[in-house]
Design an enzyme around this catalytic site. Sequence first.
Site, PDB file in Angstrom:
ATOM      1  N   ARG A 272     -13.464   0.596   7.733  1.00 35.52           N
ATOM      2  CA  ARG A 272     -13.736   0.296   6.309  1.00 35.52           C
ATOM      3  C   ARG A 272     -15.225   0.049   6.059  1.00 35.52           C
ATOM      4  NH1 ARG A 272      -8.899   1.519   6.393  1.00 35.52           N
ATOM      5  NH2 ARG A 272      -7.315   0.591   5.057  1.00 35.52           N
TER       6      ARG A 272
ATOM      7  N   SER B 135      -5.250  -2.737  -0.274  1.00 39.64           N
ATOM      8  CA  SER B 135      -5.532  -3.866   0.628  1.00 39.64           C
ATOM      9  C   SER B 135      -6.679  -4.681   0.050  1.00 39.64           C
ATOM     10  CB  SER B 135      -5.988  -3.363   1.999  1.00 39.64           C
ATOM     11  OG  SER B 135      -4.983  -2.628   2.614  1.00 39.64           O
TER      12      SER B 135
ATOM     13  N   GLU C 224     -11.842  -6.750   1.522  1.00 39.53           N
ATOM     14  CA  GLU C 224     -12.170  -5.323   1.574  1.00 39.53           C
ATOM     15  C   GLU C 224     -12.673  -4.865   0.196  1.00 39.53           C
ATOM     16  OE1 GLU C 224      -9.065  -2.573   2.906  1.00 39.53           O
ATOM     17  OE2 GLU C 224     -10.095  -1.033   1.758  1.00 39.53           O
TER      18      GLU C 224
HETATM   19  N1  EPU Z   1       3.121  -7.124   7.967  1.00 34.68           N
HETATM   20  C1  EPU Z   1       3.841  -8.248   7.682  1.00 34.68           C
HETATM   21  N2  EPU Z   1       3.895  -8.682   6.387  1.00 34.68           N
HETATM   22  C2  EPU Z   1       3.253  -8.053   5.378  1.00 34.68           C
HETATM   23  C3  EPU Z   1       2.511  -6.888   5.688  1.00 34.68           C
HETATM   24  C4  EPU Z   1       2.441  -6.438   6.979  1.00 34.68           C
HETATM   25  O1  EPU Z   1       4.446  -8.861   8.543  1.00 34.68           O
HETATM   26  O2  EPU Z   1       3.366  -8.502   4.234  1.00 34.68           O
HETATM   27  C5  EPU Z   1       3.085  -6.607   9.357  1.00 34.68           C
HETATM   28  C6  EPU Z   1       3.872  -5.291   9.486  1.00 34.68           C
HETATM   29  O3  EPU Z   1       5.227  -5.524   9.726  1.00 34.68           O
HETATM   30  C7  EPU Z   1       3.191  -4.625  10.651  1.00 34.68           C
HETATM   31  C8  EPU Z   1       1.746  -5.071  10.511  1.00 34.68           C
HETATM   32  O4  EPU Z   1       1.760  -6.234   9.694  1.00 34.68           O
HETATM   33  O5  EPU Z   1       3.671  -5.136  11.861  1.00 34.68           O
HETATM   34  C9  EPU Z   1       0.834  -4.000   9.927  1.00 34.68           C
HETATM   35  O6  EPU Z   1       1.283  -3.632   8.627  1.00 34.68           O
HETATM   36  P1  EPU Z   1       1.035  -2.180   7.986  1.00 34.68           P
HETATM   37  O7  EPU Z   1       1.477  -1.136   8.908  1.00 34.68           O
HETATM   38  O8  EPU Z   1       1.564  -2.186   6.603  1.00 34.68           O
HETATM   39  O9  EPU Z   1      -0.536  -2.012   7.963  1.00 34.68           O
HETATM   40  P2  EPU Z   1      -1.714  -2.989   7.592  1.00 34.68           P
HETATM   41  O10 EPU Z   1      -2.515  -3.223   8.806  1.00 34.68           O
HETATM   42  O11 EPU Z   1      -1.213  -4.189   6.859  1.00 34.68           O
HETATM   43  C10 EPU Z   1      -3.451  -1.098   7.103  1.00 34.68           C
HETATM   44  C11 EPU Z   1      -4.398  -0.689   6.013  1.00 34.68           C
HETATM   45  C12 EPU Z   1      -3.648  -0.002   4.887  1.00 34.68           C
HETATM   46  C13 EPU Z   1      -2.972   1.225   5.462  1.00 34.68           C
HETATM   47  C14 EPU Z   1      -2.025   0.773   6.590  1.00 34.68           C
HETATM   48  C15 EPU Z   1      -1.401   1.957   7.316  1.00 34.68           C
HETATM   49  C16 EPU Z   1      -6.196  -2.296   6.108  1.00 34.68           C
HETATM   50  C17 EPU Z   1      -6.880  -3.455   5.463  1.00 34.68           C
HETATM   51  N3  EPU Z   1      -5.101  -1.853   5.507  1.00 34.68           N
HETATM   52  O12 EPU Z   1      -2.572  -2.077   6.570  1.00 34.68           O
HETATM   53  O13 EPU Z   1      -4.618   0.433   3.937  1.00 34.68           O
HETATM   54  O14 EPU Z   1      -2.239   1.924   4.480  1.00 34.68           O
HETATM   55  O15 EPU Z   1      -2.766   0.035   7.593  1.00 34.68           O
HETATM   56  O16 EPU Z   1      -2.375   2.599   8.064  1.00 34.68           O
HETATM   57  O17 EPU Z   1      -6.678  -1.820   7.139  1.00 34.68           O
HETATM   58  C18 EPU Z   1      -5.679   0.107   1.822  1.00 34.68           C
HETATM   59  O18 EPU Z   1      -6.754   0.125   2.433  1.00 34.68           O
HETATM   60  O19 EPU Z   1      -5.625  -0.048   0.574  1.00 34.68           O
HETATM   61  C19 EPU Z   1      -4.439   0.214   2.584  1.00 34.68           C
HETATM   62  C20 EPU Z   1      -3.261   0.099   2.002  1.00 34.68           C
END
Ligand code: EPU
Length: 341
Positions: A169, A241, A337
């Site tokens: 990012r 995010s 972010e």
């Molecule tokens: N999780 C929770 N509770 C929540 C959300 C997530 O327990 O409310 C857990 C999930 O179960 C999983 C882990 O956290 O084990 C990761 O969650 P997820 O796969 O949804 O990905 P993220 O790391 O929360 C990042 C990006 C997203 C992108 C996803 C998929 C960042 C800040 N965000 O989210 O990007 O879509 O990975 O690659 O890196 C964005 O930038 O707007 C965005 C949505």
Amino acid sequence: MFNKTNRMKHYRNYSLLKHNTFGIEAVAGEYVDFSTELEVSEYLSKGFSGNSFVIGGGSNLLFVNDFDGTIFHSSIKDMEVVEESENDVLLRVGSGVNWDSLVAYTVDKGWGGLENLSAIPGEVGASAVQNVGAYGVEAGDLIEKVEAISLKDASKKVFSHDDCEFAYRHSVFKAKEKGCNLITFVTYRLKKFPSFKLEYGNLKDKVNELGGATLHNVRRAVCEIRDAKLPNPDKIGSAGSFFMNPVVVADVAEKLKKEYPTMPQYALSCGNVKLSAGWLIEQCGWKNKPHEHVGVYEFQALVVINRGGATGKDVIEFAQAVVDSVKDKFGVELRMEVNTI
Ligand code: EPU
């Protein structure tokens, strides 16, 4: 597919409500929308000084106050293949092209690389600034070069992939080049024989359910996963995010894992460990806290939402309370972010 549009548009005291996916009202002193490189360089070469900001699709922005200066927006929508070899296509794309239209176009053409980045709101210029990423792919992985016009002296600048200093990012456009340029074109290197990246989460299972790895199936699977987890910006105000996933040293990660065995952790090649901000925020109970104007999204706690009528200040206060609670419970500092103005 994409047509060149009209001449430059120039407004005073311009409402930014429709230019930020958070749905926050703010007013810009001036708003300049340009549709060719020539227009913007002519405008700037008359000698522009003053407070300015470049806006894309407004999907990563939070206006905390009105903006007493000039907001620039690119509507450059040209797109052309500038080089083609046996394996690769170099596609030069105007900064004002809608991101997901670009992804859909490349998938239809059979060019691989952007499919995991389907359904991300925003425009092409911002893909280079934010290094947008999802499902194991970052836009910077595909960016060959970025063309821009200097806001200081209207000169043309070209940034190679290395010049862009892409990281999670992050890019040079958020660091030492911040506020210095108007991005006009981004060139992506795409693959005629795609190799798929399906290791993130349940992506592979989804793709298999749809019949196996093709560009269209990966795009469909990503759209379905995002649809289920992330709010539709046309219905609920948010900036995707709101926070970045925090990175901690291995010792800290190990201690946290002992205390919270279900905590998701991702080892990085540098030895540090990435934590999931969404998980940390959910554990602090924010999904269940009633708030009048602002809250976190019920299916993804990383996304701060405008429940209706929120001001930028409401969002900032709420976000600070979230940051404080995560720091108190886990000792981990969340960083935003979203860009605040
Ligand atoms: N999780 C929770 N509770 C929540 C959300 C997530 O327990 O409310 C857990 C999930 O179960 C999983 C882990 O956290 O084990 C990761 O969650 P997820 O796969 O949804 O990905 P993220 O790391 O929360 C990042 C990006 C997203 C992108 C996803 C998929 C960042 C800040 N965000 O989210 O990007 O879509 O990975 O690659 O890196 C964005 O930038 O707007 C965005 C949505």
